[in-house]
Design a protein around this motif. Structure first.
Motif, PDB file in Angstrom:
ATOM      1  N   PRO A  99      -2.362  12.103  -0.743  1.00  0.00           N
ATOM      2  CA  PRO A  99      -1.402  11.575  -1.706  1.00  0.00           C
ATOM      3  C   PRO A  99      -1.467  12.245  -3.077  1.00  0.00           C
ATOM      4  O   PRO A  99      -0.422  12.447  -3.705  1.00  0.00           O
ATOM      5  CB  PRO A  99      -1.776  10.094  -1.817  1.00  0.00           C
ATOM      6  CG  PRO A  99      -2.502   9.777  -0.559  1.00  0.00           C
ATOM      7  CD  PRO A  99      -3.210  11.047  -0.175  1.00  0.00           C
ATOM      8  N   VAL A 129       5.327  13.551  -0.156  1.00  0.00           N
ATOM      9  CA  VAL A 129       4.391  12.683   0.555  1.00  0.00           C
ATOM     10  C   VAL A 129       4.499  12.900   2.066  1.00  0.00           C
ATOM     11  O   VAL A 129       3.514  12.767   2.792  1.00  0.00           O
ATOM     12  CB  VAL A 129       4.636  11.206   0.169  1.00  0.00           C
ATOM     13  CG1 VAL A 129       4.062  10.234   1.177  1.00  0.00           C
ATOM     14  CG2 VAL A 129       4.075  10.934  -1.216  1.00  0.00           C
ATOM     15  N   ARG A 185       0.811  -1.213   0.000  1.00  0.00           N
ATOM     16  CA  ARG A 185       0.000   0.000   0.000  1.00  0.00           C
ATOM     17  C   ARG A 185       0.854   1.277   0.000  1.00  0.00           C
ATOM     18  O   ARG A 185       0.773   2.097   0.913  1.00  0.00           O
ATOM     19  CB  ARG A 185      -0.993  -0.019   1.152  1.00  0.00           C
ATOM     20  CG  ARG A 185      -1.908  -1.253   1.070  1.00  0.00           C
ATOM     21  CD  ARG A 185      -2.989  -1.301   2.103  1.00  0.00           C
ATOM     22  NE  ARG A 185      -3.912  -0.191   2.097  1.00  0.00           N
ATOM     23  CZ  ARG A 185      -4.912  -0.014   1.231  1.00  0.00           C
ATOM     24  NH1 ARG A 185      -5.117  -0.877   0.279  1.00  0.00           N
ATOM     25  NH2 ARG A 185      -5.710   1.014   1.332  1.00  0.00           N
ATOM     26  N   GLY A 221      -3.394   4.740  -2.433  1.00  0.00           N
ATOM     27  CA  GLY A 221      -2.670   5.998  -2.602  1.00  0.00           C
ATOM     28  C   GLY A 221      -3.018   6.679  -3.897  1.00  0.00           C
ATOM     29  O   GLY A 221      -4.125   6.552  -4.411  1.00  0.00           O
ATOM     30  N   THR A 275       2.024   5.036  -0.706  1.00  0.00           N
ATOM     31  CA  THR A 275       1.273   6.292  -0.735  1.00  0.00           C
ATOM     32  C   THR A 275       1.176   6.840  -2.151  1.00  0.00           C
ATOM     33  O   THR A 275       0.148   7.401  -2.532  1.00  0.00           O
ATOM     34  CB  THR A 275       1.945   7.326   0.189  1.00  0.00           C
ATOM     35  OG1 THR A 275       2.021   6.755   1.502  1.00  0.00           O
ATOM     36  CG2 THR A 275       1.166   8.621   0.236  1.00  0.00           C
ATOM     37  N   ALA A 276       2.238   6.692  -2.919  1.00  0.00           N
ATOM     38  CA  ALA A 276       2.241   7.199  -4.293  1.00  0.00           C
ATOM     39  C   ALA A 276       3.058   6.265  -5.180  1.00  0.00           C
ATOM     40  O   ALA A 276       4.059   5.703  -4.750  1.00  0.00           O
ATOM     41  CB  ALA A 276       2.814   8.611  -4.343  1.00  0.00           C
ATOM     42  N   ASP A 335      -6.375   9.483  -7.868  1.00  0.00           N
ATOM     43  CA  ASP A 335      -6.444   8.903  -6.528  1.00  0.00           C
ATOM     44  C   ASP A 335      -7.743   8.112  -6.321  1.00  0.00           C
ATOM     45  O   ASP A 335      -8.089   7.775  -5.204  1.00  0.00           O
ATOM     46  CB  ASP A 335      -6.290   9.972  -5.450  1.00  0.00           C
ATOM     47  CG  ASP A 335      -7.494  10.890  -5.319  1.00  0.00           C
ATOM     48  OD1 ASP A 335      -8.426  10.811  -6.154  1.00  0.00           O
ATOM     49  OD2 ASP A 335      -7.503  11.700  -4.373  1.00  0.00           O
TER      50      ASP A 335
END
Length: 168
Positions: free
Chosen positions: A118, A112, A22, A67, A24-25, A80
């Protein structure tokens, strides 16, 4: 930054497993994003797809990661799951500089840490990098001289000058 996803036998499965962590970006060109989402991918660092053709794949990645996904190209597409941002800044010489995408990924990682949004982080990093690249290109003779000028322009960029330069 899933470089060469879809054609690299070691990187492809590793990158796909990292999505389960997972992030964030995620940032990549269109072919890399498509490859990361389970499609065919591209040919190394070069994209054979256009950013708009990777938006659905990016949305699938968002569902798995939670993210944001930034798809680099002439017009960057950032998603997103709820929002789509289009940023049309940058310069063609960036495609001739080894590590340009990696540098954007590092800037994105720094952004971030500054916000819980995100997409805002990815868009801020992308805008800062591509606006600085446009300014650097004006001072450069080619891709070789772009790199030091890009570093200078990133250092000179302020929140105010970035906001004034960004065209959404």
């Amino acid at each position: 930054d899933p470089t060469a996803i879809g054609i690299a036998p070691v990187r492809t499965p590793l990158a796909r497993r990292l999505i389960e962590q997972r992030p964030t970006a995620v940032r990549g060109n269109a072919s890399e994003v498509i490859g990361l989402a389970g499609g065919r991918g591209g040919r190394g660092a070069d994209s054979i797809d256009h950013p708009e053709s990777a938006v659905r794949a990016a949305c699938r990645l968002v569902e798995r990661s939670g993210g944001a996904v930034a798809i680099s190209g002439a017009v960057d597409h950032l998603v997103d799951g709820r929002r789509l941002a289009l940023l049309g800044h940058g310069h063609p010489w960036l495609t001739q500089v080894t590590g340009a995408g990696c540098a954007l990924g590092a800037l994105m990682a720094a952004c971030v840490t500054c916000t819980e949004d995100p997409l805002l982080a990815a868009a801020t990093a992308t805008a800062a990098y591509t606006v600085a690249a446009e300014r650097a290109a004006e001072l450069s003779r080619g891709p070789g001289s772009l790199v030091p000028a890009l570093l200078d322009e990133l250092a000179l960029l302020t929140p105010e000058s970035l906001a004034a330069a960004v065209q959404l």
